[in-house]
Design a protein around this motif. Structure first.
Motif, PDB file in Angstrom:
ATOM      1  N   HIS A 296     -24.193 -17.144  33.463  1.00 28.17           N
ATOM      2  CA  HIS A 296     -24.002 -18.510  32.982  1.00 28.17           C
ATOM      3  C   HIS A 296     -23.831 -18.561  31.463  1.00 28.17           C
ATOM      4  CE1 HIS A 296     -25.177 -20.180  36.932  1.00 28.17           C
ATOM      5  NE2 HIS A 296     -24.527 -21.239  36.498  1.00 28.17           N
ATOM      6  N   MET A 297     -24.651 -17.772  30.764  1.00 29.20           N
ATOM      7  CA  MET A 297     -24.547 -17.732  29.303  1.00 29.20           C
ATOM      8  C   MET A 297     -23.136 -17.317  28.886  1.00 29.20           C
ATOM      9  SD  MET A 297     -27.234 -18.592  27.411  1.00 29.20           S
ATOM     10  CE  MET A 297     -27.222 -17.692  25.841  1.00 29.20           C
ATOM     11  N   LEU A 300     -20.542 -20.138  29.720  1.00 23.60           N
ATOM     12  CA  LEU A 300     -20.656 -21.273  28.796  1.00 23.60           C
ATOM     13  C   LEU A 300     -20.243 -20.874  27.385  1.00 23.60           C
ATOM     14  CD1 LEU A 300     -23.997 -22.776  30.126  1.00 23.60           C
ATOM     15  CD2 LEU A 300     -21.791 -23.961  30.057  1.00 23.60           C
ATOM     16  N   SER A 301     -20.614 -19.653  27.003  1.00 23.99           N
ATOM     17  CA  SER A 301     -20.289 -19.159  25.673  1.00 23.99           C
ATOM     18  C   SER A 301     -18.772 -19.160  25.454  1.00 23.99           C
ATOM     19  CB  SER A 301     -20.853 -17.740  25.518  1.00 23.99           C
ATOM     20  OG  SER A 301     -20.695 -17.289  24.213  1.00 23.99           O
ATOM     21  N   GLU A 302     -18.035 -18.773  26.481  1.00 25.65           N
ATOM     22  CA  GLU A 302     -16.574 -18.762  26.347  1.00 25.65           C
ATOM     23  C   GLU A 302     -16.011 -20.175  26.270  1.00 25.65           C
ATOM     24  OE1 GLU A 302     -14.839 -16.168  25.376  1.00 25.65           O
ATOM     25  OE2 GLU A 302     -16.902 -15.455  25.343  1.00 25.65           O
ATOM     26  N   VAL A 304     -17.559 -22.689  24.984  1.00 22.13           N
ATOM     27  CA  VAL A 304     -17.888 -23.139  23.624  1.00 22.13           C
ATOM     28  C   VAL A 304     -16.912 -22.512  22.626  1.00 22.13           C
ATOM     29  CG1 VAL A 304     -19.614 -22.963  21.797  1.00 22.13           C
ATOM     30  CG2 VAL A 304     -20.321 -23.639  24.095  1.00 22.13           C
ATOM     31  N   ALA A 305     -16.636 -21.222  22.807  1.00 24.38           N
ATOM     32  CA  ALA A 305     -15.735 -20.507  21.895  1.00 24.38           C
ATOM     33  C   ALA A 305     -14.326 -21.104  21.941  1.00 24.38           C
ATOM     34  CB  ALA A 305     -15.691 -19.023  22.252  1.00 24.38           C
ATOM     35  N   GLY A 307     -13.750 -24.127  22.377  1.00 27.82           N
ATOM     36  CA  GLY A 307     -13.820 -25.490  21.862  1.00 27.82           C
ATOM     37  C   GLY A 307     -13.819 -26.553  22.947  1.00 27.82           C
ATOM     38  N   GLU A 308     -13.977 -26.144  24.197  1.00 27.32           N
ATOM     39  CA  GLU A 308     -13.975 -27.126  25.283  1.00 27.32           C
ATOM     40  C   GLU A 308     -15.239 -27.971  25.289  1.00 27.32           C
ATOM     41  OE1 GLU A 308     -11.449 -23.940  27.923  1.00 27.32           O
ATOM     42  OE2 GLU A 308     -13.309 -24.740  28.758  1.00 27.32           O
ATOM     43  N   ILE A 309     -16.352 -27.342  24.915  1.00 31.63           N
ATOM     44  CA  ILE A 309     -17.590 -28.101  24.741  1.00 31.63           C
ATOM     45  C   ILE A 309     -18.237 -27.684  23.428  1.00 31.63           C
ATOM     46  CG2 ILE A 309     -18.173 -28.591  27.168  1.00 31.63           C
ATOM     47  CD1 ILE A 309     -19.853 -26.040  27.178  1.00 31.63           C
ATOM     48  N   SER A 310     -19.105 -28.554  22.899  1.00 31.76           N
ATOM     49  CA  SER A 310     -19.789 -28.228  21.653  1.00 31.76           C
ATOM     50  C   SER A 310     -20.941 -27.265  21.955  1.00 31.76           C
ATOM     51  CB  SER A 310     -20.328 -29.504  21.010  1.00 31.76           C
ATOM     52  OG  SER A 310     -21.323 -30.078  21.834  1.00 31.76           O
ATOM     53  N   PRO A 311     -21.392 -26.498  20.945  1.00 31.87           N
ATOM     54  CA  PRO A 311     -22.514 -25.576  21.180  1.00 31.87           C
ATOM     55  C   PRO A 311     -23.735 -26.306  21.735  1.00 31.87           C
ATOM     56  CG  PRO A 311     -21.492 -25.108  19.062  1.00 31.87           C
ATOM     57  CD  PRO A 311     -20.841 -26.358  19.579  1.00 31.87           C
ATOM     58  N   GLY A 314     -23.235 -27.216  25.369  1.00 31.05           N
ATOM     59  CA  GLY A 314     -23.321 -25.984  26.152  1.00 31.05           C
ATOM     60  C   GLY A 314     -24.771 -25.570  26.362  1.00 31.05           C
ATOM     61  N   ALA A 315     -25.554 -25.682  25.286  1.00 38.93           N
ATOM     62  CA  ALA A 315     -26.971 -25.310  25.380  1.00 38.93           C
ATOM     63  C   ALA A 315     -27.688 -26.223  26.365  1.00 38.93           C
ATOM     64  CB  ALA A 315     -27.620 -25.386  24.005  1.00 38.93           C
ATOM     65  N   MET A 318     -26.931 -25.181  29.794  1.00 36.97           N
ATOM     66  CA  MET A 318     -27.651 -23.938  30.108  1.00 36.97           C
ATOM     67  C   MET A 318     -29.104 -24.241  30.477  1.00 36.97           C
ATOM     68  SD  MET A 318     -27.159 -20.711  30.449  1.00 36.97           S
ATOM     69  CE  MET A 318     -28.438 -19.631  31.109  1.00 36.97           C
TER      70      MET A 318
ATOM     71  N   GLU B  41     -20.608 -34.082  21.119  1.00 40.25           N
ATOM     72  CA  GLU B  41     -19.755 -33.707  22.240  1.00 40.25           C
ATOM     73  C   GLU B  41     -18.504 -34.599  22.263  1.00 40.25           C
ATOM     74  OE1 GLU B  41     -19.751 -31.210  23.984  1.00 40.25           O
ATOM     75  OE2 GLU B  41     -18.336 -31.745  25.568  1.00 40.25           O
ATOM     76  N   ASN B  44     -16.163 -33.524  19.576  1.00 42.03           N
ATOM     77  CA  ASN B  44     -15.825 -32.094  19.631  1.00 42.03           C
ATOM     78  C   ASN B  44     -14.322 -31.853  19.693  1.00 42.03           C
ATOM     79  OD1 ASN B  44     -16.717 -29.328  19.802  1.00 42.03           O
ATOM     80  ND2 ASN B  44     -16.054 -29.351  21.941  1.00 42.03           N
ATOM     81  N   ARG B 132     -25.072 -27.313  10.428  1.00 37.38           N
ATOM     82  CA  ARG B 132     -23.855 -27.060  11.186  1.00 37.38           C
ATOM     83  C   ARG B 132     -23.341 -28.348  11.825  1.00 37.38           C
ATOM     84  NH1 ARG B 132     -24.274 -26.383  16.955  1.00 37.38           N
ATOM     85  NH2 ARG B 132     -26.353 -25.589  16.590  1.00 37.38           N
ATOM     86  N   ALA B 269     -14.464 -19.139  16.762  1.00 38.95           N
ATOM     87  CA  ALA B 269     -14.937 -18.887  18.131  1.00 38.95           C
ATOM     88  C   ALA B 269     -16.245 -18.090  18.104  1.00 38.95           C
ATOM     89  CB  ALA B 269     -13.869 -18.147  18.927  1.00 38.95           C
ATOM     90  N   ALA B 272     -19.044 -20.336  17.072  1.00 39.30           N
ATOM     91  CA  ALA B 272     -19.444 -21.246  18.151  1.00 39.30           C
ATOM     92  C   ALA B 272     -20.328 -20.521  19.160  1.00 39.30           C
ATOM     93  CB  ALA B 272     -18.211 -21.824  18.838  1.00 39.30           C
ATOM     94  N   PHE B 276     -24.204 -21.479  19.923  1.00 35.51           N
ATOM     95  CA  PHE B 276     -24.581 -21.782  21.301  1.00 35.51           C
ATOM     96  C   PHE B 276     -25.824 -20.963  21.690  1.00 35.51           C
ATOM     97  CE2 PHE B 276     -24.051 -19.988  25.650  1.00 35.51           C
ATOM     98  CZ  PHE B 276     -24.508 -21.094  26.362  1.00 35.51           C
ATOM     99  N   ASP B 279     -28.869 -22.212  19.894  1.00 36.78           N
ATOM    100  CA  ASP B 279     -29.332 -23.489  20.445  1.00 36.78           C
ATOM    101  C   ASP B 279     -30.114 -23.283  21.740  1.00 36.78           C
ATOM    102  OD1 ASP B 279     -28.254 -24.894  18.397  1.00 36.78           O
ATOM    103  OD2 ASP B 279     -26.800 -26.022  19.590  1.00 36.78           O
ATOM    104  N   VAL B 280     -29.618 -22.366  22.575  1.00 35.07           N
ATOM    105  CA  VAL B 280     -30.326 -22.113  23.831  1.00 35.07           C
ATOM    106  C   VAL B 280     -31.715 -21.547  23.548  1.00 35.07           C
ATOM    107  CG1 VAL B 280     -30.348 -20.736  25.950  1.00 35.07           C
ATOM    108  CG2 VAL B 280     -28.224 -21.802  25.199  1.00 35.07           C
TER     109      VAL B 280
END
Lengths: 336, 336
Positions: A296-297, A300-302, A304-305, A307-311, A314-315, A318, B41, B44, B132, B269, B272, B276, B279-280
């Motif tokens: 999952h990490m 979600l990390s990808e 976020v990378a 730019g589809e969701i903010s960090p 994403g957190a 998670m 979000e 974003n 950030r 990227a 980000a 992420f 933040d987690v």
């Protein structure tokens, strides 16, 4: 594995049981971890207290020669001595400061001594917990003295200081009158500075170095856990076996004073609080290492990378995945 | 609070909406945090990209004078400029590197500029996330350049480097030819070293210092994200407004090259992903700060300190209290 049987045998001081138990606390397997926790909990009230001595020094100061000579002196007094290592470098380099038992050949043959090399381990947090648990096992096994060796690389000293009752800094005689770049933070941890190699041609240099360090120690702020005259700097020669008795006497003096004045108990209590908090933190973060959590990490990390969701979003997702945010219905209500 | 309205107004570039949103991300309140995450979000995918410039330098090198002169030059070109600070020291000392707006009096009166002092904050992790997020808000508000200032104290530089597209190091002319003790790690982060105060009596010293740093930069390993001639060292005088145009040209050159060669996107990227993961981690650990969790932590900590339970067993109990170990029945199955 019969934890209760293993505990019995450790309490009887059986070396093989101790070695097996240390292997258990060093294991990363989940079932081993649970067994290790159960074992440590069972041994927690053994009522036994070793003198836990932390020892640091940069490579080349003669740590292993010192440990061998000092350890043999202690076993000569019929004291049981365990030697452990905290060595974060071994994970990276593959080498280990205690990996080669031949370094302490005579001590390792001594029935009253127990030497355990540093485990290969990926990060300092893991090394710290395992070292502390290995010390607790040696203590339950009835060792009078547990020596915890580390290399002079900063963070590992802090770990050892949070395990040990006394902290020794071993240094070599300096050519000039400079303080060999020992970090101030490490100086401030030391209860006793031992200037090694005070023999032969180096004896005069050792005397100067000792005096320099004694002066430097006097400039440090007085700590409440020290009686008059501590921290101290003394000369030893592991080669000629000189100064070792004196060093041991000073250690006992200091330990005795601290016991009488409540500092001993206070330090152990503070250390226990510290390790409890560390264990809780590490256990919380360990959830991220589980296979499904890692998947999952990564996913979600990808996102976020890209730019589809903010960090932050994403957190939050998670945490929901980890079951932390939504209180579950029907089960025990979590605190959150 | 109407998040959707606030987002609209930020996208229109309304300064009061921006200021209010930054206050929101700086808040520690749980409902504010949720609102901040929702706002970020929503913003974003604004599609806007500021040039985020990190700036570090020890006290006395003239950071605020530089930011004022450089900022005024940019607003003179009709560019919109936001200035933020990452200042972990303000939490301890109560002072703040940007607390006193009078330091940049002319820039703060400029309609195209937005200056935000550093928040008072208890730990670097919190400062990092808030900084950030404030940068992301400025970006959504359409600022062309976001300057992120920090003091030269090590860890805060790493935070700024993980936020910024470019990293500037501002230094003062040295008396001799030594490198002013700038830490190697910070040197290695720099894209551009600006030797400030290249005016009056200090001009010759500034030229020598520039040349020393240029030499030192050539000794560093070539980074894939640098074109020929970077990292560079140049002279500026914030007082005489000299070298600022040249510095800006070099920054644009570097940014342009990185955009063309994919490094720009790759860096954003990677940043980000980094935030992420942070933040987690922070969110997991934040559970320990909740009032009921703190109560349990304290209670267990005292039991551990009294030796009634081992640190590991205490940690296990704490995890059970947090609802992490036992999967709950009836609710969504957590990963564990």
């Amino acid at each position: 594995m019969d934890i209760s049987d293993l505990a019995e045998r450790i309490l009887k001081g059986e070396r093989r049981a101790l070695a097996r138990a240390i292997t258990l606390v060093e294991s990363g397997r989940r079932d081993h971890r649970a067994a290790a926790t159960a074992l440590l909990e069972r041994l927690n009230d053994s009522g036994r207290h070793s003198l836990r001595i932390g020892l640091s020094g940069t490579p080349g100061v003669g740590k292993s020669t010192f440990i061998e000579s000092f350890g043999l002196m202690l076993t000569g007094e019929r004291l049981r001595v365990a030697v452990l290592a905290v060595d974060p470098s071994s994970a990276r380099t593959g080498g280990s400061i205690l990996g080669d038992k031949t370094r302490m050949e005579r001590l390792s043959r001594e029935p009253l001594a127990f030497i355990r090399p540093s485990p290969s381990q990926s990060h300092l947090g893991g090394i710290a917990r395992r070292s502390r648990e290995a010390v607790a096992l040696c203590e339950a096994a009835g060792f009078d003295v547990v020596l915890i060796e580390t290399v002079g690389v900063g963070q590992s000293e802090t770990v050892v200081a949070e395990i040990a009752d006394l902290f020794l800094l071993l240094i070599a005689p300096a050519g000039g009158d400079e303080l060999q770049g020992v970090k101030r933070g490490i100086m401030e941890m030391a209860d006793l500075i031992l200037v090694n190699k005070a023999d032969g041609d180096l004896k005069a240099a050792a005397a100067r170095t000792r005096s320099d360090y004694a002066g430097a120690l006097r400039l440090l702020r007085k700590r409440p856990q020290d009686p008059e005259g501590f921290p101290a700097a003394i000369m030893v020669s592991a080669l000629e076996n000189s100064g070792l008795e004196k060093a041991w006497t000073r250690m006992q003096e200091l330990a005795e004073w601290r016991r009488e004045h409540g500092h001993w108990e206070a330090r152990r209590a503070a250390q226990a609080r510290y390790w409890f908090a560390q264990d809780v933190r590490n256990a919380l973060l360990a959830r991220l290492e589980e296979p499904r959590a890692r998947e999952h990490m990564m996913m979600l990390s990808e996102q976020v990378a890209r730019g589809e969701i903010s960090p932050g979003a994403g957190a939050q997702t998670m945490l929901e995945v980890l079951g932390d945010v939504r209180p579950c219905e029907g089960g025990a209500a979590p605190i959150a």
